[in-house]
Design a protein around this motif. Structure first.
Motif, mmCIF file in Angstrom:
data_model
loop_
_atom_site.group_PDB
_atom_site.id
_atom_site.type_symbol
_atom_site.label_atom_id
_atom_site.label_comp_id
_atom_site.label_asym_id
_atom_site.label_seq_id
_atom_site.Cartn_x
_atom_site.Cartn_y
_atom_site.Cartn_z
ATOM 1 N N ALA A 17 -82.666 -59.190 -16.953
ATOM 2 C CA ALA A 17 -83.286 -59.098 -18.273
ATOM 3 C C ALA A 17 -82.820 -57.800 -18.916
ATOM 4 O O ALA A 17 -82.398 -56.866 -18.230
ATOM 5 C CB ALA A 17 -84.804 -59.121 -18.161
ATOM 6 N N THR A 19 -83.392 -55.102 -22.612
ATOM 7 C CA THR A 19 -84.111 -54.803 -23.852
ATOM 8 C C THR A 19 -83.166 -54.971 -25.031
ATOM 9 O O THR A 19 -81.944 -54.984 -24.869
ATOM 10 C CB THR A 19 -84.640 -53.349 -23.879
ATOM 11 N N ALA A 26 -88.175 -57.111 -24.380
ATOM 12 C CA ALA A 26 -87.441 -57.484 -23.167
ATOM 13 C C ALA A 26 -87.153 -58.974 -23.240
ATOM 14 O O ALA A 26 -88.045 -59.767 -23.532
ATOM 15 C CB ALA A 26 -88.263 -57.162 -21.932
ATOM 16 N N SER A 27 -85.913 -59.340 -22.950
ATOM 17 C CA SER A 27 -85.512 -60.749 -22.976
ATOM 18 C C SER A 27 -84.705 -61.073 -21.737
ATOM 19 O O SER A 27 -83.930 -60.241 -21.257
ATOM 20 C CB SER A 27 -84.635 -61.035 -24.206
ATOM 21 N N GLY A 28 -84.861 -62.306 -21.260
ATOM 22 C CA GLY A 28 -84.033 -62.753 -20.153
ATOM 23 C C GLY A 28 -82.579 -62.810 -20.599
ATOM 24 O O GLY A 28 -82.285 -63.262 -21.707
ATOM 25 N N GLU A 122 -84.899 -65.095 -13.680
ATOM 26 C CA GLU A 122 -84.648 -64.457 -14.979
ATOM 27 C C GLU A 122 -85.963 -64.069 -15.664
ATOM 28 O O GLU A 122 -86.101 -62.967 -16.201
ATOM 29 C CB GLU A 122 -83.854 -65.421 -15.865
ATOM 30 N N ILE A 123 -86.930 -64.960 -15.614
ATOM 31 C CA ILE A 123 -88.237 -64.654 -16.206
ATOM 32 C C ILE A 123 -88.926 -63.527 -15.443
ATOM 33 O O ILE A 123 -89.534 -62.637 -16.036
ATOM 34 C CB ILE A 123 -89.120 -65.922 -16.266
ATOM 35 N N THR A 126 -87.614 -60.329 -16.560
ATOM 36 C CA THR A 126 -88.158 -60.017 -17.887
ATOM 37 C C THR A 126 -89.568 -59.447 -17.770
ATOM 38 O O THR A 126 -89.907 -58.457 -18.435
ATOM 39 C CB THR A 126 -88.157 -61.280 -18.775
#
Length: 138
Positions: A17, A19, A26-28, A122-123, A126
């Motif tokens: 993840a 920023t 914050a994003s995957g 991935e989550i 994040t």
């Protein structure tokens, strides 16, 4: 402003993840095979400014290191050898996979989609990054 990158490191896969440039969201980013992670990071760092990398620190419920700790510490040594100038920070990753799975349920993903372990990783990365950013602001 440079980005902060988060890694949910695992034996097979690593969830990543990042920023935004303002370090607000914050994003995957993706999930990569862990044996290809250093190559991925070299490429990513050559294209994007990254100020710091966050790596999950697996702990048992009592706060003691988990059985996967030696695997992650081995990766960290390799990371620091490859990227000696990159600041690295650790964050407790307890419950992030469960939280990621619940996020998938809450967002309405079908059962087949929730079985995608790469998406869970991935989550989880994040969630760790969001947690890190919220703690760093105070």
């Amino acid at each position: 402003m440079p980005r902060i990158l988060s890694l949910d490191y695992g034996i097979k896969r690593t969830g990543i993840a990042v920023t935004d440039e303002m370090q607000i969201i914050a994003s995957g980013l993706t999930t990569v095979a862990s044996n290809e992670l250093i190559l991925f990071l070299k490429d990513y760092f050559s294209k994007e400014k990254v100020e710091k990398v966050i790596i999950g620190e697996p702990k048992q419920m009592n706060g003691m290191p988990s059985e996967s700790t030696p695997i992650i510490e081995k990766f960290i040594k390799h990371f620091l050898k490859e990227f000696p100038e990159m600041p690295l920070d650790r964050i407790d990753e307890r419950f992030t996979s469960k939280m990621a799975f619940q996020t998938m349920i809450d967002s309405g993903l079908k059962k087949k989609q929730r079985q995608n372990k790469a998406l869970v990783d991935e989550i989880a990365a994040t969630i760790m990054l969001q947690d890190y950013m919220s703690k760093s602001r105070f």
